[in-house]
Design a protein around this motif. Sequence first.
Motif, PDB file in Angstrom:
ATOM      1  N   ASP A   1       0.868  -1.173   0.000  1.00 38.42           N
ATOM      2  CA  ASP A   1       0.000   0.000   0.000  1.00 38.42           C
ATOM      3  C   ASP A   1       0.904   1.222   0.000  1.00 38.42           C
ATOM      4  N   LEU A   2       0.614   2.151  -0.904  1.00 40.12           N
ATOM      5  CA  LEU A   2       1.446   3.327  -1.090  1.00 40.12           C
ATOM      6  C   LEU A   2       0.612   4.587  -0.885  1.00 40.12           C
ATOM      7  N   LEU A   3       1.103   5.480  -0.039  1.00 43.05           N
ATOM      8  CA  LEU A   3       0.471   6.789   0.155  1.00 43.05           C
ATOM      9  C   LEU A   3       1.060   7.740  -0.873  1.00 43.05           C
ATOM     10  N   LEU A   4       0.227   8.174  -1.807  1.00 48.40           N
ATOM     11  CA  LEU A   4       0.665   9.065  -2.880  1.00 48.40           C
ATOM     12  C   LEU A   4       0.711  10.508  -2.385  1.00 48.40           C
ATOM     13  N   PRO A   5       1.435  11.390  -3.061  1.00 49.75           N
ATOM     14  CA  PRO A   5       1.481  12.804  -2.661  1.00 49.75           C
ATOM     15  C   PRO A   5       0.101  13.461  -2.617  1.00 49.75           C
ATOM     16  N   SER A   6      -0.854  12.933  -3.382  1.00 48.23           N
ATOM     17  CA  SER A   6      -2.214  13.485  -3.393  1.00 48.23           C
ATOM     18  C   SER A   6      -2.995  13.137  -2.128  1.00 48.23           C
ATOM     19  N   GLY A   7      -2.456  12.206  -1.319  1.00 51.41           N
ATOM     20  CA  GLY A   7      -3.164  11.746  -0.124  1.00 51.41           C
ATOM     21  C   GLY A   7      -3.913  10.450  -0.343  1.00 51.41           C
ATOM     22  N   GLU A   8      -3.985  10.002  -1.587  1.00 50.96           N
ATOM     23  CA  GLU A   8      -4.668   8.748  -1.920  1.00 50.96           C
ATOM     24  C   GLU A   8      -3.782   7.558  -1.549  1.00 50.96           C
ATOM     25  N   VAL A   9      -4.394   6.502  -1.027  1.00 49.34           N
ATOM     26  CA  VAL A   9      -3.685   5.261  -0.728  1.00 49.34           C
ATOM     27  C   VAL A   9      -4.075   4.241  -1.790  1.00 49.34           C
ATOM     28  N   VAL A  10      -3.067   3.657  -2.461  1.00 52.43           N
ATOM     29  CA  VAL A  10      -3.332   2.669  -3.503  1.00 52.43           C
ATOM     30  C   VAL A  10      -2.596   1.376  -3.177  1.00 52.43           C
TER      31      VAL A  10
ATOM     32  N   ASN B   1      -2.441  -1.757 -10.183  1.00 58.10           N
ATOM     33  CA  ASN B   1      -1.497  -0.646 -10.348  1.00 58.10           C
ATOM     34  C   ASN B   1      -0.102  -1.155 -10.730  1.00 58.10           C
ATOM     35  N   GLU B   2      -0.055  -1.926 -11.789  1.00 55.02           N
ATOM     36  CA  GLU B   2       1.168  -2.608 -12.204  1.00 55.02           C
ATOM     37  C   GLU B   2       2.322  -1.642 -12.483  1.00 55.02           C
ATOM     38  N   GLU B   3       2.043  -0.562 -13.190  1.00 55.68           N
ATOM     39  CA  GLU B   3       3.122   0.380 -13.512  1.00 55.68           C
ATOM     40  C   GLU B   3       3.720   0.986 -12.250  1.00 55.68           C
ATOM     41  N   LEU B   4       2.864   1.346 -11.308  1.00 55.92           N
ATOM     42  CA  LEU B   4       3.335   1.923 -10.055  1.00 55.92           C
ATOM     43  C   LEU B   4       4.076   0.883  -9.217  1.00 55.92           C
ATOM     44  N   PHE B   5       3.634  -0.383  -9.281  1.00 58.24           N
ATOM     45  CA  PHE B   5       4.315  -1.463  -8.567  1.00 58.24           C
ATOM     46  C   PHE B   5       5.769  -1.575  -9.018  1.00 58.24           C
ATOM     47  N   PHE B   6       5.998  -1.619 -10.315  1.00 60.46           N
ATOM     48  CA  PHE B   6       7.359  -1.775 -10.821  1.00 60.46           C
ATOM     49  C   PHE B   6       8.165  -0.473 -10.742  1.00 60.46           C
ATOM     50  N   ALA B   7       7.504   0.666 -10.880  1.00 58.97           N
ATOM     51  CA  ALA B   7       8.210   1.950 -10.802  1.00 58.97           C
ATOM     52  C   ALA B   7       8.675   2.263  -9.381  1.00 58.97           C
ATOM     53  N   SER B   8       7.994   1.726  -8.386  1.00 56.71           N
ATOM     54  CA  SER B   8       8.345   2.009  -6.989  1.00 56.71           C
ATOM     55  C   SER B   8       9.621   1.310  -6.545  1.00 56.71           C
ATOM     56  N   ARG B   9       9.983   0.231  -7.234  1.00 55.64           N
ATOM     57  CA  ARG B   9      11.232  -0.475  -6.903  1.00 55.64           C
ATOM     58  C   ARG B   9      12.416   0.445  -7.161  1.00 55.64           C
ATOM     59  N   GLY B  10      13.204   0.679  -6.140  1.00 56.47           N
ATOM     60  CA  GLY B  10      14.376   1.533  -6.302  1.00 56.47           C
ATOM     61  C   GLY B  10      14.054   3.005  -6.470  1.00 56.47           C
ATOM     62  N   SER B  11      12.850   3.430  -6.107  1.00 63.51           N
ATOM     63  CA  SER B  11      12.461   4.831  -6.283  1.00 63.51           C
ATOM     64  C   SER B  11      12.911   5.723  -5.125  1.00 63.51           C
ATOM     65  N   PHE B  12      13.455   5.119  -4.065  1.00 63.83           N
ATOM     66  CA  PHE B  12      13.935   5.853  -2.892  1.00 63.83           C
ATOM     67  C   PHE B  12      12.864   6.759  -2.298  1.00 63.83           C
ATOM     68  N   GLY B  13      11.610   6.332  -2.379  1.00 65.12           N
ATOM     69  CA  GLY B  13      10.507   7.065  -1.763  1.00 65.12           C
ATOM     70  C   GLY B  13      10.000   8.239  -2.566  1.00 65.12           C
ATOM     71  N   SER B  14      10.480   8.422  -3.775  1.00 65.75           N
ATOM     72  CA  SER B  14      10.086   9.602  -4.563  1.00 65.75           C
ATOM     73  C   SER B  14       8.645   9.530  -5.081  1.00 65.75           C
ATOM     74  N   LEU B  15       8.046   8.350  -5.104  1.00 68.69           N
ATOM     75  CA  LEU B  15       6.678   8.216  -5.614  1.00 68.69           C
ATOM     76  C   LEU B  15       5.632   8.187  -4.510  1.00 68.69           C
ATOM     77  N   GLY B  16       6.054   7.928  -3.286  1.00 68.58           N
ATOM     78  CA  GLY B  16       5.118   7.875  -2.179  1.00 68.58           C
ATOM     79  C   GLY B  16       5.726   7.177  -0.977  1.00 68.58           C
ATOM     80  N   ILE B  17       4.918   7.052   0.069  1.00 70.45           N
ATOM     81  CA  ILE B  17       5.356   6.441   1.321  1.00 70.45           C
ATOM     82  C   ILE B  17       4.724   5.068   1.445  1.00 70.45           C
TER      83      ILE B  17
END
Length: 103
Positions: A40-49, A60-76
């Motif tokens: 579960d990722l908290l996006l900058p918009s406040g939405e949890v996906v 949310n496949e694209e976000l799943f793979f993009a979050s790997r190695g993102s160092f928290g830049s896409l969400g918490i």
Amino acid sequence: MPLVVPELEGITVGGGFQGLAGESTCFRNGLFDESVLWFDLLLPSGEVVRCGEVDGQMQNEELFFASRGSFGSLGILLLMALKLEEAKSHVHLRYTPVLCVDT
């Protein structure tokens, strides 16, 4: 136990995923992020996906793979499910802190 065990005390599950942790067990099971089922990722918009495979369907496949190695830049990261393996009776862990190294 996790397929890839972080070897430093300060490495969290989220840090291992978003920081692409490579540990000594990676030769057998791949990098830490490869053992993540979903999160579960908290996006900058406040939405949890929820991202990853849940009940046989990828969310949310694209976000799943993009979050790997993102160092928290896409969400918490808020919550994560990992692949685990049975801890055998011969597994032993010893932690020895080293406060300084004399040269």
